[in-house]
Write an enzyme that holds these catalytic residues in place. Structure first.
Site, mmCIF file in Angstrom:
data_model
loop_
_atom_site.group_PDB
_atom_site.id
_atom_site.type_symbol
_atom_site.label_atom_id
_atom_site.label_comp_id
_atom_site.label_asym_id
_atom_site.label_seq_id
_atom_site.Cartn_x
_atom_site.Cartn_y
_atom_site.Cartn_z
ATOM 1 N N SER A 202 0.737 -1.025 -0.126
ATOM 2 C CA SER A 202 0.018 -0.045 0.109
ATOM 3 C C SER A 202 0.867 1.346 0.000
ATOM 4 O O SER A 202 1.998 1.197 -0.681
ATOM 5 C CB SER A 202 -0.967 -0.100 1.276
ATOM 6 O OG SER A 202 -1.849 0.752 1.129
ATOM 7 N N ASP A 398 -8.240 -5.253 -6.100
ATOM 8 C CA ASP A 398 -7.924 -4.180 -5.114
ATOM 9 C C ASP A 398 -8.155 -2.814 -6.004
ATOM 10 O O ASP A 398 -7.524 -2.422 -7.006
ATOM 11 C CB ASP A 398 -6.428 -4.357 -4.816
ATOM 12 C CG ASP A 398 -5.858 -3.095 -4.071
ATOM 13 O OD1 ASP A 398 -6.640 -2.119 -3.572
ATOM 14 O OD2 ASP A 398 -4.508 -3.036 -3.602
ATOM 15 N N HIS A 423 -5.738 -6.216 -1.756
ATOM 16 C CA HIS A 423 -4.776 -5.291 -1.249
ATOM 17 C C HIS A 423 -3.577 -6.069 -0.580
ATOM 18 O O HIS A 423 -3.823 -6.666 0.450
ATOM 19 C CB HIS A 423 -5.398 -4.515 -0.356
ATOM 20 C CG HIS A 423 -4.773 -3.096 -0.344
ATOM 21 N ND1 HIS A 423 -4.460 -2.314 -1.469
ATOM 22 C CD2 HIS A 423 -4.291 -2.249 0.672
ATOM 23 C CE1 HIS A 423 -3.733 -1.224 -1.012
ATOM 24 N NE2 HIS A 423 -3.693 -0.979 0.156
#
Lengths: 466, 466
Positions: A202, A398, A423
């Protein structure tokens, strides 16, 4: 495998949709009540402990599995000036159980801490723990400044007081923290020649990729999982994020998609009535979560059944770190399209965004700074020419995948794309229940990292023999 | 060719030794009187207007030859934080006479302004003016912050007031200035696709090389002339600089070398007497320059015969920009060896250096920061792996050459080394009197730059045709 673990693991495959729901629903609801919130880059919820803390039992279990020492390192507040500012104490977690040491050039795996408590990231990044023995690697998890315990000015209260105290919460400062930290650590261990490999998911994945680009002399490669480094300016269409969220919903249930898409009008009109928001909160079974999704969410965030209410706002004043970052550097334009999105249509408007940031933080965003500092435009030719040894891994479920690198750019800048992935699922611990595609993805990652390290050793040997 | 020009040009081939003398003699003399001065990185005198301003006639002549517009660009004082600081006005010079424009992707040649007035660098970097027509290139010369007219806080007086106001005088901030400036300029001219090539000499050459490493998405290549990027920590022996100065002297005259080497004792004892320094000043014919070298120096710095005294200190308070930089980031250890140096023996001592910087500027140096931020250790394997398109040009007469890159590191990181060359002589204008080796060196540089640009165009075309 104990049942709780299995449950938890299963929930990971639900989680893309479920976690998406949480942020997505939060945003459009806020759009009705507080139009401002929608304009900011959504939080990277997949990684964030904001929503609710993991149940204590889970935490204990994980801490048993992942043993580390907690240490602190003194950092400058501004690496790029000589202003007389107080230093701060950066927390880092370290595990040397499997490290083969400096003489054998044992690798150092550095997880780039992102916007939250580093302990949470450490125990949720099982992949690096799983592979450390195979590589004889040390693990270090430096915490990102202004999160967890790594607070400038001694406390979160002071650090988050205003724009002046928050002003050193930037990605470049965080990268410099990592660079100074690892340089010092290596020197203290006489491990200057040990190769460093970066990991991150991320925002942490963005940091890992950027660190490899900006500090290639410090790290030999980076696994950047779910890292939307292209979610800036006009590099990808601003509708991308919510389009993916919506198509995920459609994929699971077309009627759910339609129900949601058609319900906004009513939600908004109820929400605008006196006590309307309270009524909605009750209707949506505690803290504004759609009832039909509650059960699924519970598996992931509350499988013990102990938590009654999901805390969607982690800070009642809105002054949390990611909101600051979204209002300064991480300006990611987000729109909601009329047809493909299940959320109310919205066109990104920089002026309103700017105004909102001024009202919230007394700060003016710099929407073009990230691409000036790290690049982003024309990424194919640029990264091909100067970058190397980066894995961009993404799961297409995602919503952040739309802003990431989804094509191989060169032999050593590799995109690993999975249809089913969510994710940064690849950074989670491996389990017996992992689907084949996930096992295969992780094997590829391990092979690529082995390649980087082998190359590095060959280079060292060649220099040594010269 | 008018006589004055020829004289001036001839003096360039004398200048390595002569200019070296000036700094070198200044330093050891100061060593006797003020031990502190010797410990800091010597100034890059070859480029600096400190010693004396060029005579007005020369200036007029150069300004006729080098026509440019002077413009200003608003810059942030700290690019890496959101601290509420005043912006400042960065001066830049621009010439578009030969630019073929954005549609034909006309190149932009950017000279990385260094520690002085940008006009001086512009008119002393004839090479870029000479080659601009051939490339259809635009020339831009952004000035380095805290020099010339590019003063934060509105004036030099305030900018240089104390450590707080000076604290944003760093190389990283200067590079970010260049990056933001060129990104904006290109956008304003709709020239986003035009390739940028960096040029720089001395500290400006270091900036050019570092900019190529840190901002490869902004510039396709860099000519870094006489750029001692390895003059940090223990990468090269600290005796390197003064050993080269001394061997230059020996090469010109062994007896001169010996005379100087043997005279320090007497100089020091005279200097320590009452009025001793005044006496020495008189003896050494105005402003402390050894009499026998005075004539040679005059040719270069004072060929009109109008200047009676060489101003060796440009600022009576010692608070000039380079001294600040040497006391913060540019910590270049310098020793004087017992046998190979003609100067008094001196062992670099970081503690004394640090103390001196504290006394002068109230600042604590960061001796390991430059290599953390830009690399430097193990440069051969590191640059080979991640860098590309940099020319490191050096003349071995230049004492700074010892801290530069003197070997090819890869096909595209090329070292051009000349036996006879001095401090970034290649950046000077070409003349009919240029020796063959210099002509050849410049031709090679032009060919390499052409190669970068051709490659860039080929890449663009490939993308366009995809």
């Amino acid at each position: 495998m104990p049942k709780t673990r299995q449950q938890n693991q299963n929930s990971l495959y639900l989680s893309p949709v479920i976690t998406i729901v949480i942020i997505s629903i939060l945003s459009p609801l806020s759009l009705a009540a507080q139009p401002s919130k929608f304009r900011r880059a959504p939080r990277f919820v997949g990684k964030l402990p904001h929503l609710t803390e993991p149940p204590q039992r889970q935490q204990r279990q994980q801490q048993q599995q992942y043993r580390y020492e907690t240490r602190y390192f003194e950092q400058r507040l501004d690496h790029f000036s000589f202003a007389d500012l107080p230093t701060f104490s950066q927390r880092y977690l370290i595990n040397t159980d499997h490290w083969v040491g400096p003489n054998r050039l044992g690798p150092i795996f550095l997880y780039c801490g992102n916007e939250g408590d580093i302990e949470w990231f450490a125990v949720n990044s099982g992949f690096v723990w799983d592979i450390a023995p195979r590589f004889g690697a040390m693990l270090v998890f430096p915490e990102h400044r202004y999160y967890g315990e790594s607070m400038p000015y001694g406390s979160r209260e002071v650090a988050y007081q205003n724009a002046t105290t928050l002003s050193y919460l930037t990605a470049e400062q965080a990268l410099a923290d990592f660079a100074v930290f690892i340089t010092n650590l290596k020197q203290n261990l006489s491990a200057e020649a040990s190769p460093v490999v970066l990991f991150g998911g991320s925002y942490g994945g963005m940091l890992a990729a950027w660190m490899r680009l900006k500090y290639p002399h410090i790290a030999i490669g980076a696994l950047a999982s779910s890292a939307p480094i292209l979610q800036f300016e006009d590099i990808v269409p601003p509708e991308t994020f919510y389009n993916i969220v919506s198509s995920d919903f459609k994929r699971e249930s077309a009627s759910c998609f339609n129900t949601i898409k058609e319900s906004w009008g009513e939600l908004v009109s109820v929400g605008q009535k006196e006590n309307g928001l309270l009524e909605l909160t009750k209707t949506f079974h505690l803290c504004r979560i759609l009832e039909r999704i509650f059960e699924g969410v519970s598996v992931y965030y509350n499988y013990t059944g102990n938590v009654d209410c999901f805390q969607l706002d982690d800070d009642p004043h809105g002054l949390d770190g990611w909101n600051w970052q979204a209002c300064t550097e991480m300006v990611m334009p987000m729109s909601s399209s009329r047809d493909k999105s299940m959320f109310p249509a919205y066109d990104y408007n920089y002026s309103s965004f700017k105004e909102e940031c001024w009202n919230d933080f007394n700060v003016i965003p710099r929407p073009r700074w990230i691409t000036t500092e790290f690049g982003g435009h024309d990424i194919k030719s640029v990264l091909k020419l100067f970058g190397s040894n980066i894995i961009f891994s993404n799961g297409l479920l995602d919503p952040w995948s739309g802003g990431s690198v989804l094509q191989n750019l060169s032999e050593t800048i590799v995109a690993l794309v999975t249809e089913e992935g969510a994710h940064h699922l690849d950074l989670r611990p491996s389990t017996n229940e992992d689907p084949d595609w996930l096992k295969k993805q992780r094997e590829t990652e391990i092979k690529l990292i082995e390649g980087w390290i082998d190359n590095y050793y060959r280079g060292k040997k060649a220099t040594f023999n010269m």
